[in-house]
Motif scaffolding. Sequence first.
Motif, mmCIF file in Angstrom:
data_model
loop_
_atom_site.group_PDB
_atom_site.id
_atom_site.type_symbol
_atom_site.label_atom_id
_atom_site.label_comp_id
_atom_site.label_asym_id
_atom_site.label_seq_id
_atom_site.Cartn_x
_atom_site.Cartn_y
_atom_site.Cartn_z
ATOM 1 N N ARG A 72 1.362 4.188 -2.672
ATOM 2 C CA ARG A 72 1.026 5.399 -2.222
ATOM 3 C C ARG A 72 1.920 6.370 -3.190
ATOM 4 O O ARG A 72 1.592 7.520 -3.456
ATOM 5 C CB ARG A 72 0.662 5.665 -0.918
ATOM 6 N N ASP A 132 -3.694 -2.652 -9.189
ATOM 7 C CA ASP A 132 -4.791 -2.044 -8.777
ATOM 8 C C ASP A 132 -6.018 -2.417 -8.161
ATOM 9 O O ASP A 132 -6.478 -2.275 -7.249
ATOM 10 C CB ASP A 132 -5.297 -1.119 -9.888
ATOM 11 N N ARG A 140 0.709 -1.160 -0.170
ATOM 12 C CA ARG A 140 0.080 -0.024 0.133
ATOM 13 C C ARG A 140 0.874 1.153 -0.176
ATOM 14 O O ARG A 140 0.524 2.080 -0.559
ATOM 15 C CB ARG A 140 -1.012 0.049 1.158
ATOM 16 N N GLU A 141 1.998 1.242 0.763
ATOM 17 C CA GLU A 141 2.680 2.377 0.784
ATOM 18 C C GLU A 141 3.565 2.576 -0.424
ATOM 19 O O GLU A 141 3.647 3.752 -0.801
ATOM 20 C CB GLU A 141 3.752 2.288 2.079
ATOM 21 N N LEU A 168 -4.659 -3.378 -4.839
ATOM 22 C CA LEU A 168 -4.846 -1.952 -3.974
ATOM 23 C C LEU A 168 -6.073 -2.038 -3.349
ATOM 24 O O LEU A 168 -6.189 -1.749 -2.106
ATOM 25 C CB LEU A 168 -4.390 -0.792 -4.530
ATOM 26 N N ARG A 169 -7.250 -2.043 -4.136
ATOM 27 C CA ARG A 169 -8.912 -1.922 -3.621
ATOM 28 C C ARG A 169 -8.839 -2.895 -2.475
ATOM 29 O O ARG A 169 -9.533 -2.566 -1.521
ATOM 30 C CB ARG A 169 -9.728 -2.059 -4.700
ATOM 31 N N HIS A 177 -8.802 -1.282 6.570
ATOM 32 C CA HIS A 177 -9.708 -0.472 7.098
ATOM 33 C C HIS A 177 -10.365 -1.096 7.952
ATOM 34 O O HIS A 177 -10.791 -0.652 8.834
ATOM 35 C CB HIS A 177 -10.753 0.258 5.750
ATOM 36 N N VAL A 196 -6.708 -1.844 0.568
ATOM 37 C CA VAL A 196 -7.418 -0.608 1.279
ATOM 38 C C VAL A 196 -8.676 -1.062 2.110
ATOM 39 O O VAL A 196 -9.040 -0.619 3.244
ATOM 40 C CB VAL A 196 -7.828 0.164 0.219
ATOM 41 N N ASP A 197 -9.595 -2.055 1.613
ATOM 42 C CA ASP A 197 -10.693 -2.609 2.255
ATOM 43 C C ASP A 197 -10.493 -3.263 3.440
ATOM 44 O O ASP A 197 -10.883 -3.205 4.561
ATOM 45 C CB ASP A 197 -11.731 -3.228 1.356
#
Length: 301
Positions: free
Chosen positions: A15, A63, A11-12, A66-67, A74, A70-71
């Motif tokens: 980013r 991509d 993730r980083e 990544l989705r 979170h 992120v989920d």
Amino acid sequence: MLHGAALFYFREVARVGSIRKAAASLNVAASALNRQIINLEDRLGTPLFDRLPGGMRLTVAGDLLLRHVVDTLHDFDRVRVAIDDLKAARSGHVAIAALDSLLVDFLPRTVDRFRVDFPAVTYSVMAAQPPEMPVMVARGDIDMGLTFVGQFPGSVRTITEIAAPIGVVMRADHPLANKLAVDFDEVSRYPVLTQSGPLPKGADVDAAFDNFKAQIKPKLQSNSIQMLKVAMMLNMGVSFFTRLGFLQEIEKGDLAWRPLSSPGINTLRIGLVVSAQRDLSPPAEQFARCLADDLHRFAAV
């Protein structure tokens, strides 16, 4: 199963678009971070980044990952916050006021269920009249109040509410227990036991009930719910309450509750009221959730 650290690293990098920058922000060696990304790509069998002179750019597969990451992260953060709240709620104090009929059976059950997971929490549980509870909550005298829903001031809010009509409570072998609903003429043929003090303001929306209660000449009047309960068990008469004050006796078949066949009285609702201007303490927040669950569970019975 993907390793949690690899997801953070991935993730980083996505980013900041750079292995070097991501390693610096995470305080890890760039070579170690790069190995994690390569291992991810090997396990998934596809490149996650296009390695360009200007940095790292996500591929279509990257991509998609990544989705998911992120989920996932979170959701993990939300669970971690919830666990931290549980830790903070292990001790502390909860102050609640309620209609006195709810102190007989309903609230003791909720406290008993709550104390299994939160044994160090202490409680203040008080009976109060419906108009008093929003004022007590707003002043900070109590954390929450269980009362009939009405026009509350803006200083309080309702967390949850359930239908709680006032009906006829009587011994299970009483003649009125054979009825699906009871009208006022039928009730007037039998001795009536009443609670001292005013009925909830919401009851006044039913003109027929308002007129009926004004004409009642009670056989027995008391400010003690326990006194009235025993009197009903002895078949001294019938009384008017919500079901929540007599759950155990109704479950055992000792008492019966029947609705009144009058529309207005059946619109009454009981709500859990808290301050709109300050947050509940961790133990009070957890207890409010438990209380809301019990309200809806018993309302469905």
